[in-house]
Design a protein around this motif. Structure first.
Motif, PDB file in Angstrom:
ATOM      1  N   LYS A  12      -7.746   1.183   5.850  1.00  0.00           N
ATOM      2  CA  LYS A  12      -7.646   0.024   6.735  1.00  0.00           C
ATOM      3  C   LYS A  12      -7.623  -1.235   5.883  1.00  0.00           C
ATOM      4  O   LYS A  12      -8.505  -1.450   5.054  1.00  0.00           O
ATOM      5  N   ASP A  13      -6.592  -2.042   6.075  1.00  0.00           N
ATOM      6  CA  ASP A  13      -6.453  -3.289   5.318  1.00  0.00           C
ATOM      7  C   ASP A  13      -6.570  -3.042   3.818  1.00  0.00           C
ATOM      8  O   ASP A  13      -7.311  -3.717   3.103  1.00  0.00           O
ATOM      9  N   TYR A  14      -5.848  -2.007   3.354  1.00  0.00           N
ATOM     10  CA  TYR A  14      -5.707  -1.668   1.937  1.00  0.00           C
ATOM     11  C   TYR A  14      -6.972  -1.079   1.299  1.00  0.00           C
ATOM     12  O   TYR A  14      -7.024  -0.906   0.084  1.00  0.00           O
ATOM     13  N   ALA A  72       7.344  -8.722  -1.617  1.00  0.00           N
ATOM     14  CA  ALA A  72       5.903  -8.982  -1.727  1.00  0.00           C
ATOM     15  C   ALA A  72       5.258  -9.209  -0.363  1.00  0.00           C
ATOM     16  O   ALA A  72       4.056  -8.960  -0.193  1.00  0.00           O
ATOM     17  N   GLN A  73       6.022  -9.680   0.610  1.00  0.00           N
ATOM     18  CA  GLN A  73       5.463  -9.951   1.937  1.00  0.00           C
ATOM     19  C   GLN A  73       5.672  -8.786   2.910  1.00  0.00           C
ATOM     20  O   GLN A  73       5.420  -8.943   4.100  1.00  0.00           O
ATOM     21  N   TRP A  74       6.110  -7.657   2.405  1.00  0.00           N
ATOM     22  CA  TRP A  74       6.256  -6.483   3.258  1.00  0.00           C
ATOM     23  C   TRP A  74       4.925  -5.732   3.313  1.00  0.00           C
ATOM     24  O   TRP A  74       4.233  -5.577   2.303  1.00  0.00           O
ATOM     25  N   HIS A  75       4.583  -5.246   4.485  1.00  0.00           N
ATOM     26  CA  HIS A  75       3.402  -4.405   4.660  1.00  0.00           C
ATOM     27  C   HIS A  75       3.845  -3.024   5.123  1.00  0.00           C
ATOM     28  O   HIS A  75       4.644  -2.908   6.062  1.00  0.00           O
ATOM     29  N   LYS A  94      -3.952   2.274  -5.296  1.00  0.00           N
ATOM     30  CA  LYS A  94      -2.860   1.386  -5.726  1.00  0.00           C
ATOM     31  C   LYS A  94      -2.588   0.298  -4.701  1.00  0.00           C
ATOM     32  O   LYS A  94      -1.842  -0.645  -4.979  1.00  0.00           O
ATOM     33  N   LYS A  95      -3.151   0.464  -3.511  1.00  0.00           N
ATOM     34  CA  LYS A  95      -3.003  -0.505  -2.424  1.00  0.00           C
ATOM     35  C   LYS A  95      -1.542  -0.734  -2.050  1.00  0.00           C
ATOM     36  O   LYS A  95      -1.116  -1.855  -1.738  1.00  0.00           O
TER      37      LYS A  95
END
Length: 247
Positions: A12-14, A72-75, A94-95
């Protein structure tokens, strides 16, 4: 995600939700589908995007996306029904993935799916039977946002594959003739020349054409038959990305 009875959040949230117990884990699960196709989904590749990686396996899609600074702004979120895939501490550290769930794609609520700019299904659908594969495809297409995309790769024939372990979900249950995917009016496609694995991109408009999706459980529909069928459609397995139906 509104958790279904068999959905469990792992990341959750990396960050890991809870420590993963030590074990002799063996990580597998990859695809020869053209994952790089996601880099061509939008003209403005540096804009914020959210992607769902269904059956993320060893995380190869995330590796490809994270290698590009413009993303960089991709999730990326991931879900996998194979328990071992959800024990990959090295990958999660590695997140690369924002959220990870252990569960099945069929259990993802439509409202959750609608929040993604792209839903990716690399070499997953052939592990379902004829009825379940069509139901999943219908569910995913119906849940797409108006400007979202579904990316799907699969062998364009019946590629025999059995279980390695009782719970690994590795068995192939269907083959998908090329016409079943062409009939859905893909926006772009790529067909691997050696392995005859096709990668197709669809919009929500493909939902109206879902009756054209006709997979087969006939194991006699082998690679040679798949190639003959592909050629009868005037298509080539030539490692080229084709843009065919503008959005």
């Amino acid at each position: 995600m509104n958790k279904g009875a068999f959905v469990r959040q792992v990341v959750k949230d990396y960050a890991l939700v809870a420590p993963i117990p030590p074990g002799n884990y063996s990580f597998a699960g990859n695809s020869v589908g053209c994952k790089e196709i996601v880099c061509h989904l939008w003209k403005e590749s540096s804009a914020p995007r959210t992607l769902l990686d269904i059956g993320f396996g060893i995380g190869d899609l995330a590796r490809i996306v994270r290698a590009r600074p413009e993303h960089a702004q991709w999730h990326l979120d991931g879900i996998d029904g194979f328990h071992v895939a959800c024990c990959n501490t090295e990958l999660f550290n590695k997140k690369h993935y924002r959220h990870i769930w252990h569960g099945l794609a069929q259990e993802i609520p439509a409202e959750q799916l609608a929040s993604y700019d792209a839903i990716c299904l690399f070499d997953v659908i052939e592990h379902l039977d004829v009825v379940a594969s069509k139901a999943l495809l219908r569910h995913l297409l119906a849940s797409l946002g108006p400007n979202s995309r579904l990316v799907l790769s699969t062998p364009l024939f019946f590629w025999p594959q059995d279980h390695k372990n009782p719970d690994d979900l590795e068995e192939h249950l269907i083959g998908i003739p090329a016409h079943s995917l062409v009939a859905l009016a893909p926006l772009m496609y790529f067909i691997h020349s050696d392995f005859l694995v096709g990668t197709f991109v669809f919009s929500r408009k493909s939902l109206d054409l879902i009756d054209g999706f006709v997979p087969t459980s006939d194991k006699a529909f082998d690679m040679n038959a798949g190639r003959v069928h592909l050629e009868s459609l005037g298509l080539k397995a030539d490692d080229t990305l084709y843009f065919v139906n503008p959005a």
